[in-house]
Scaffold this motif. Sequence first.
Motif, mmCIF file in Angstrom:
data_model
loop_
_atom_site.group_PDB
_atom_site.id
_atom_site.type_symbol
_atom_site.label_atom_id
_atom_site.label_comp_id
_atom_site.label_asym_id
_atom_site.label_seq_id
_atom_site.Cartn_x
_atom_site.Cartn_y
_atom_site.Cartn_z
ATOM 1 N N ARG A 70 0.844 -1.190 0.000
ATOM 2 C CA ARG A 70 0.000 0.000 0.000
ATOM 3 C C ARG A 70 0.884 1.246 0.000
ATOM 4 O O ARG A 70 1.821 1.353 0.773
ATOM 5 N N PRO A 71 0.575 2.202 -0.885
ATOM 6 C CA PRO A 71 1.406 3.413 -0.968
ATOM 7 C C PRO A 71 1.296 4.295 0.276
ATOM 8 O O PRO A 71 0.269 4.314 0.952
ATOM 9 N N THR A 72 2.371 5.010 0.541
ATOM 10 C CA THR A 72 2.367 6.068 1.548
ATOM 11 C C THR A 72 2.351 7.394 0.787
ATOM 12 O O THR A 72 2.666 7.445 -0.402
ATOM 13 N N TYR A 73 1.972 8.468 1.480
ATOM 14 C CA TYR A 73 1.778 9.760 0.826
ATOM 15 C C TYR A 73 2.674 10.818 1.438
ATOM 16 O O TYR A 73 2.946 10.800 2.640
ATOM 17 N N ARG A 74 3.102 11.741 0.577
ATOM 18 C CA ARG A 74 3.818 12.936 1.011
ATOM 19 C C ARG A 74 3.262 14.110 0.223
ATOM 20 O O ARG A 74 2.740 13.938 -0.879
ATOM 21 N N TRP A 75 3.394 15.308 0.809
ATOM 22 C CA TRP A 75 2.905 16.519 0.155
ATOM 23 C C TRP A 75 4.036 17.508 -0.024
ATOM 24 O O TRP A 75 4.905 17.632 0.847
ATOM 25 N N LEU A 76 4.002 18.230 -1.152
ATOM 26 C CA LEU A 76 4.946 19.308 -1.419
ATOM 27 C C LEU A 76 4.147 20.568 -1.728
ATOM 28 O O LEU A 76 3.069 20.500 -2.312
ATOM 29 N N LYS A 77 4.703 21.709 -1.340
ATOM 30 C CA LYS A 77 4.133 23.002 -1.737
ATOM 31 C C LYS A 77 5.243 23.754 -2.450
ATOM 32 O O LYS A 77 6.316 23.968 -1.873
ATOM 33 N N ASN A 78 4.997 24.129 -3.697
ATOM 34 C CA ASN A 78 6.008 24.794 -4.517
ATOM 35 C C ASN A 78 7.329 24.031 -4.509
ATOM 36 O O ASN A 78 8.410 24.613 -4.438
ATOM 37 N N GLY A 79 7.239 22.685 -4.535
ATOM 38 C CA GLY A 79 8.422 21.838 -4.619
ATOM 39 C C GLY A 79 9.128 21.570 -3.306
ATOM 40 O O GLY A 79 10.131 20.860 -3.267
ATOM 41 N N VAL A 80 8.612 22.117 -2.215
ATOM 42 C CA VAL A 80 9.240 21.956 -0.894
ATOM 43 C C VAL A 80 8.348 21.072 -0.024
ATOM 44 O O VAL A 80 7.128 21.258 -0.014
ATOM 45 N N PRO A 81 8.926 20.102 0.719
ATOM 46 C CA PRO A 81 8.090 19.239 1.579
ATOM 47 C C PRO A 81 7.217 20.053 2.528
ATOM 48 O O PRO A 81 7.656 21.050 3.110
ATOM 49 N N LEU A 82 5.976 19.633 2.647
ATOM 50 C CA LEU A 82 4.999 20.285 3.518
ATOM 51 C C LEU A 82 4.904 19.477 4.803
ATOM 52 O O LEU A 82 4.838 18.242 4.758
ATOM 53 N N TRP A 83 4.910 20.153 5.937
ATOM 54 C CA TRP A 83 4.871 19.465 7.230
ATOM 55 C C TRP A 83 3.633 19.901 8.007
ATOM 56 O O TRP A 83 3.152 21.017 7.837
ATOM 57 N N PRO A 84 3.119 19.025 8.877
ATOM 58 C CA PRO A 84 1.969 19.415 9.702
ATOM 59 C C PRO A 84 2.309 20.646 10.555
ATOM 60 O O PRO A 84 3.423 20.772 11.048
ATOM 61 N N GLN A 85 1.324 21.526 10.687
ATOM 62 C CA GLN A 85 1.459 22.720 11.523
ATOM 63 C C GLN A 85 0.126 22.924 12.215
ATOM 64 O O GLN A 85 -0.773 22.102 12.078
ATOM 65 N N SER A 86 -0.022 24.033 12.904
ATOM 66 C CA SER A 86 -1.270 24.252 13.648
ATOM 67 C C SER A 86 -2.490 24.239 12.733
ATOM 68 O O SER A 86 -3.539 23.745 13.102
ATOM 69 N N ARG A 87 -2.377 24.757 11.509
ATOM 70 C CA ARG A 87 -3.524 24.807 10.589
ATOM 71 C C ARG A 87 -3.485 23.723 9.535
ATOM 72 O O ARG A 87 -4.421 23.585 8.762
ATOM 73 N N ILE A 88 -2.381 22.974 9.461
ATOM 74 C CA ILE A 88 -2.190 22.027 8.353
ATOM 75 C C ILE A 88 -2.160 20.593 8.871
ATOM 76 O O ILE A 88 -1.339 20.252 9.727
ATOM 77 N N GLU A 89 -3.079 19.760 8.332
ATOM 78 C CA GLU A 89 -3.133 18.334 8.691
ATOM 79 C C GLU A 89 -2.916 17.496 7.439
ATOM 80 O O GLU A 89 -3.429 17.834 6.373
ATOM 81 N N MET A 90 -2.183 16.399 7.602
ATOM 82 C CA MET A 90 -1.971 15.454 6.502
ATOM 83 C C MET A 90 -2.124 14.054 7.058
ATOM 84 O O MET A 90 -1.328 13.633 7.891
ATOM 85 N N VAL A 91 -3.182 13.354 6.619
ATOM 86 C CA VAL A 91 -3.439 11.997 7.103
ATOM 87 C C VAL A 91 -3.879 11.128 5.924
ATOM 88 O O VAL A 91 -4.876 11.434 5.266
ATOM 89 N N ASN A 92 -3.147 10.047 5.667
ATOM 90 C CA ASN A 92 -3.507 9.061 4.630
ATOM 91 C C ASN A 92 -3.912 9.683 3.298
ATOM 92 O O ASN A 92 -4.961 9.369 2.749
ATOM 93 N N GLY A 93 -3.118 10.575 2.779
ATOM 94 C CA GLY A 93 -3.408 11.156 1.479
ATOM 95 C C GLY A 93 -4.368 12.323 1.500
ATOM 96 O O GLY A 93 -4.705 12.861 0.452
ATOM 97 N N VAL A 94 -4.833 12.724 2.682
ATOM 98 C CA VAL A 94 -5.737 13.874 2.797
ATOM 99 C C VAL A 94 -4.943 15.055 3.361
ATOM 100 O O VAL A 94 -4.280 14.939 4.381
ATOM 101 N N LEU A 95 -5.039 16.185 2.658
ATOM 102 C CA LEU A 95 -4.440 17.433 3.122
ATOM 103 C C LEU A 95 -5.569 18.370 3.506
ATOM 104 O O LEU A 95 -6.472 18.607 2.708
#
Length: 149
Positions: free
Chosen positions: A91-116
């Motif tokens: 099963r694939p794992t997911y990562r997110w990039l914003k403008n080519g830079v890795p995106l990390w969870p923050q107070s307003r940003i959640e990333m879970v199982n392919g959902v941003l």
Amino acid sequence: PVPAISWRKVNGHNPSKARLRKSQAVLEIPNVQLEDAGMYECKAENSRGRNVFRGQLQVYTYPHWVEKLNDTQLDSGDQLRWECKATGKPRPTYRWLKNGVPLWPQSRIEMVNGVLMIHGVNLSDAGMYQCLAENKYGTIYASAELKIL
């Protein structure tokens, strides 16, 4: 005496594309797909007795998109919810990039199982986003632009 040989998929049907070769001693499955995986049984029997061998066919695949991203425009303060979904084995794992830079969870940003999800978007959230789905066989990319009005 020469044995009669037969093949069967345990707990299922032999794939319709399967072919038997070399006096039925070889089961050939062209263009193997995930659904072809399973336990297969080969039975050889003649007037002197019979023997059965079982073997597990495991099929692994690189990721394939089931759901991709779409360009989105939101008002400042809205919530963004993007989902990218891929199949594959493992099963694939997911990562997110914003403008080519890795995106990390923050107070307003959640990333879970392919959902941003970004709560209360603002102008600083505008940009190009990429979702990466990956397993040990490969990586696929989906892109979308977020515009803030």
